[in-house]
Design an enzyme around this catalytic site. Structure first.
Site, mmCIF file in Angstrom:
data_model
loop_
_atom_site.group_PDB
_atom_site.id
_atom_site.type_symbol
_atom_site.label_atom_id
_atom_site.label_comp_id
_atom_site.label_asym_id
_atom_site.label_seq_id
_atom_site.Cartn_x
_atom_site.Cartn_y
_atom_site.Cartn_z
ATOM 1 N N ALA A 13 0.837 -1.199 0.000
ATOM 2 C CA ALA A 13 0.000 0.000 0.000
ATOM 3 C C ALA A 13 0.874 1.252 0.000
ATOM 4 O O ALA A 13 2.050 1.202 0.361
ATOM 5 C CB ALA A 13 -0.899 -0.008 1.235
ATOM 6 N N CYS A 14 0.284 2.354 -0.370
ATOM 7 C CA CYS A 14 0.936 3.664 -0.344
ATOM 8 C C CYS A 14 1.503 3.902 1.057
ATOM 9 O O CYS A 14 0.809 3.625 2.023
ATOM 10 C CB CYS A 14 -0.083 4.741 -0.687
ATOM 11 S SG CYS A 14 0.498 6.431 -0.450
ATOM 12 N N PRO A 15 2.710 4.416 1.232
ATOM 13 C CA PRO A 15 3.613 4.950 0.220
ATOM 14 C C PRO A 15 4.690 3.969 -0.234
ATOM 15 O O PRO A 15 5.647 4.368 -0.881
ATOM 16 C CB PRO A 15 4.263 6.113 0.969
ATOM 17 C CG PRO A 15 4.422 5.570 2.362
ATOM 18 C CD PRO A 15 3.211 4.689 2.598
ATOM 19 N N MET A 16 4.532 2.672 0.121
ATOM 20 C CA MET A 16 5.617 1.725 -0.137
ATOM 21 C C MET A 16 6.025 1.579 -1.606
ATOM 22 O O MET A 16 7.220 1.493 -1.898
ATOM 23 C CB MET A 16 5.261 0.358 0.454
ATOM 24 C CG MET A 16 5.198 0.345 1.970
ATOM 25 S SD MET A 16 6.666 1.091 2.682
ATOM 26 C CE MET A 16 7.892 -0.028 2.047
#
Lengths: 75, 131
Positions: A13-16
């Protein structure tokens, strides 16, 4: 297309996806191409904005079976 | 255009932590120079123990499953990532004094400073964000 490195960021998921892409592109030389696989739908806009900010070029992007593929050429 | 992003973290819940660290890591990964000023309850976010047990807002506890399903990183992971990407943490000296905290209560490599330390960095930052 001559892909230098592939980054599998599926399931993150964001920000990964952006953080991992940043780390991967730092290991490339200018002009080399990074292939990135993600499933985060927010990535479609995020990668466009991120590439613009760093002057990188998205040569191609496609979606297959829920996986989004980006081909980013390092500035 | 300025290449700096200035963030004020003044709340100490789990949602607050995600707002702060998601923006901070995304900005740092986009080659921005990022500083976060932690003040009042915001100090929880970098407190060695508190950061592992940040609370959800009352009545929102059911989102725990959503966090797990979305494979969202934990706050300690985001803190480590932020520092690895060069995000600078400033803990508010005044709040630490009020709460009886010292540098040893926080994650490594933080700077302790006053409001002016942050303001000097933030004066030409675009944007400055408050959470």
């Amino acid at each position: 297309m001559n892909i230098t490195q592939t980054l599998d960021a599926k399931g993150f998921a964001c920000p990964m996806p952006i953080v991992r892409t940043k780390k991967a592109i730092d290991t490339l030389n200018s002009g080399e191409i990074l292939e990135v696989l993600v499933t985060d739908k927010g990535a479609i806009n995020d990668f466009a904005a991120w590439s613009k900010a760093g002057n990188h070029t998205i040569l191609e992007q496609k979606e297959e079976d829920g996986v989004i593929y980006f081909y980013i050429q390092k500035a | 255009m300025s290449n700096k992003v200035a963030i004020i973290a003044s709340n100490g819940g789990l949602f607050d932590a995600y707002k702060v660290f998601n923006i901070a890591t995304a900005a740092a990964a986009t080659d921005k120079e990022v500083q976060i000023f932690f003040t009042f309850e915001g100090l929880n976010l970098i407190h060695k123990q508190a950061m592992h047990a940040l609370e959800m807002p009352a009545g929102k506890e059911h989102f725990a499953q959503g966090f797990a399903d979305a494979n969202v990183p934990t706050i300690p992971q985001l803190v480590e990532m932020a520092q690895e990407l060069g995000v600078k943490f400033i803990a508010c000296q005044m709040t630490m004094d009020v709460m009886g905290l010292t540098s040893a209560d926080f994650v490594e490599d933080i700077e302790v400073g006053g409001a002016v330390t942050f303001l000097e960095f933030a004066k030409d930052a675009t944007p400055t964000l408050t959470f």
